[in-house]
Scaffold this motif. Structure first.
Motif, short mmCIF file in Angstrom:
data_model
loop_
_atom_site.label_atom_id
_atom_site.label_comp_id
_atom_site.label_asym_id
_atom_site.label_seq_id
_atom_site.Cartn_x
_atom_site.Cartn_y
_atom_site.Cartn_z
N GLN A 46 -5.05 -3.91 -0.46
CA GLN A 46 -4.94 -2.95 0.50
C GLN A 46 -5.78 -1.75 0.09
O GLN A 46 -6.38 -1.01 0.83
N ASN B 138 -0.38 4.24 0.67
CA ASN B 138 -0.84 5.17 1.87
C ASN B 138 -0.14 4.98 2.89
O ASN B 138 0.52 3.97 3.38
N PRO C 218 1.69 -1.12 5.54
CA PRO C 218 2.89 -0.56 4.45
C PRO C 218 4.13 -0.97 5.01
O PRO C 218 5.24 -1.49 4.22
N CYS D 285 -1.79 5.56 6.44
CA CYS D 285 -2.59 5.86 7.55
C CYS D 285 -1.79 5.77 9.06
O CYS D 285 -1.21 4.68 9.36
N PHE E 154 -2.72 4.93 11.89
CA PHE E 154 -3.00 3.71 12.65
C PHE E 154 -2.44 2.43 12.26
O PHE E 154 -2.74 1.48 12.81
N CYS E 155 -2.08 2.32 11.15
CA CYS E 155 -1.49 1.18 10.38
C CYS E 155 -0.10 0.75 10.07
O CYS E 155 0.46 1.86 9.92
N TYR F 183 -11.34 2.88 -2.15
CA TYR F 183 -11.61 4.50 -1.56
C TYR F 183 -12.40 5.30 -2.42
O TYR F 183 -12.42 5.11 -3.66
N CYS G 136 0.83 -1.20 0.07
CA CYS G 136 -0.07 -0.23 -0.11
C CYS G 136 0.85 1.38 0.04
O CYS G 136 1.80 1.18 0.64
N ARG H 38 -6.18 9.67 6.45
CA ARG H 38 -6.65 8.44 5.33
C ARG H 38 -6.62 9.03 3.87
O ARG H 38 -6.93 10.12 3.48
#
Ligand code: SF4
Length: 455
Positions: free
Chosen positions: A207, A165, A173, A167, A169-170, A252, A163, A290
């Motif tokens: 993802q 992105n 990646p 984010c 909280f994630c 998305y 991914c 996001r």
């Protein structure tokens, strides 16, 4: 344990060594993406003549495919490794938790090998070392579509890894790396094989499905002499020709998603979009970093519904993200009422080791998270109840998932397996898993429908 054994064949005299293939056990934890990884590893092992053991005792070694996203998932993965070691003793660990090899080794020094996510070759090499393969070409009994852990009638189709992105909280990646799209011809060849093997529903996963092809500049590849582009729209158009249900997950709300909605209205792709919105408050979305958080999402949803009134949206949300105020949360509830999502899952924010969000100010106390979670669920249940009530009296298509002596259980076009609701055909035993039947909806609650088959 998860297992997928080839159907029993006619009894044929087999050479001694073919009658005793090496056996590998498989424990698969985590998300559908990890499940696809497990399927690939099992497919490769079966193609080399390994049998998949249905239990620990019968296995010469056990592969544990772990999840390392949330702390609770890590704990579950570590527990699964411990159980496999106790029950079998010869354990190979792979998957997301494999990136934290030191932690695994410190708890379980006897693990034979540790590899990270989608390192198929490395897992297979580790199996070769632990249990050498039999070299016999007559053992190539794997069907062309590979071996799957899902029922015969639906299959996950992974179109990319990683991914782009970030984010907050994630940590995906960091674990899985940046976006790596598969060439369109590979994805479509796999989809064709699945349909040829009897799959009725293809669940497209990644993802970030709407970002498909970005990393390879939407490159063309050759599908039996015909160029196909690695572009979200083109992929959907090609999948829509296969005659199976095609369901899009992890999309998305980018402007280019608008282009596929007419395909849903035309019945080529299911009228279903799984969009993990996570929140609606601009300040929380910004803190979450996001993707597409600046899009005017409610307006976009309204336009989609104009094009395809049947469209069902499903999503997931996080409550109690650091800095979420009561005002942010109220805004989220208003948004959920207005967006009228068919399905929504809600998670209480949980700090994930290594995530940027852990350092954000404004931690929300657990009791507030809990209270918000209950309020969210109450609002969503009301939305869902009203939407499902509108289906009563309508004739719908149902894909049958299971049949027993009490009747059949299936799903409508608006419901994905495992995460959404069901359609119950009570007393109807004259159908089989994988059948698509029409039925009239007689009753609904906030999750499920009850229907009767129509001639
Ligand atoms: S889109 Fe965000 S939450 Fe999803 S995998 Fe990428 S970074 Fe993680």
């Amino acid at each position: 344990m998860t297992t997928n054994e080839a159907p029993a064949a006619k009894t044929v005299a087999m050479p001694e060594k073919l009658a005793n293939p090496p056996k590998v056990g498989f424990v698969s934890l985590g998300c559908p993406k990890a499940l696809v990884d497990s399927e690939r590893i099992i497919t490769k092992l079966r193609s080399e003549g390994y049998a998949i053991a249905p239990n620990y005792e019968g296995a010469d070694a056990v592969v544990v495919n772990t999840c390392g996203f949330l702390d609770s998932a890590k704990a579950e993965s570590l527990e699964a490794i411990g159980e496999a070691l106790n029950e079998n003793g010869r354990v190979i660990v792979t998957g997301c938790l494999g990136n934290d090899a030191d932690r695994i080794r410190s708890e379980y020094p006897d693990v034979l090998a540790i590899t990270g996510p989608h390192q198929y070759e490395a897992v297979v090499s580790a199996v070769h070392e632990a249990v050498p393969p039999l070299h016999d070409p007559y053992l190539d009994l794997v069907p062309p579509e590979g071996l799957r852990l899902t029922p015969r009638h639906y299959a996950y189709l992974k179109i990319s890894e990683g991914c782009n992105n970030r984010c907050t909280f994630c940590i995906i990646p960091g674990i899985r790396g940046d976006l790596k799209s598969r060439p369109a011809s590979h994805v479509l060849t796999e989809a064709e094989r699945l349909v040829a093997a009897g799959v009725k529903e293809i669940l497209v996963i990644s993802q970030d499905t709407s970002a498909y092809g970005l990393d390879i500049k939407y490159a063309e590849s050759n599908l039996r002499g015909r160029p196909v582009k690695a572009r979200f729209y083109d992929l959907c158009a090609e999948l829509g020709k296969l005659g199976a249900w095609v369901r899009l997950h992890y999309v998305y709300p980018y402007p280019h998603v608008d282009e596929v909605i007419p395909m849903m209205a035309d019945g080529l792709i299911l009228p279903y979009l799984d969009i993990p919105f996570q929140h609606a408050s601009p300040s929380v979305l910004k803190a979450m970093r996001r993707p597409a958080h600046q899009e005017k999402t409610l307006e976009r949803i309204a336009r989609w519904r104009d094009m395809c009134p049947d469209l069902a949206l499903r999503s997931t949300f996080i409550v109690g993200f650091p800095g979420e105020t009561e005002e942010d949360f109220s805004l989220l509830l208003d948004w959920v009422r207005e967006a009228r999502l068919a399905r929504a899952g809600c998670f209480r924010y949980e700090p994930v080791a290594g995530a940027i969000a852990n350092d954000l100010p404004g931690a929300v106390p657990d009791e507030v998270k809990e209270e918000r979670w209950h309020r969210f669920m109450a609002v969503q249940q009301e939305v869902s109840r009203k939407l499902l009530a509108k289906k009563v009296g309508k004739e719908i298509e149902v894909l049958i998932d299971e049949v027993d002596e009490e009747g059949a259980l299936g799903r409508s076009k608006w419901d994905a397996p495992e995460i959404d609701g069901s359609v119950f055909l009570n007393g109807d035993t004259d159908v089989a898993a994988g059948d698509i039947v029409t039925a009239r909806v007689a009753h609904a609650d906030e999750y499920d429908l009850w229907a009767e088959r129509t001639p």
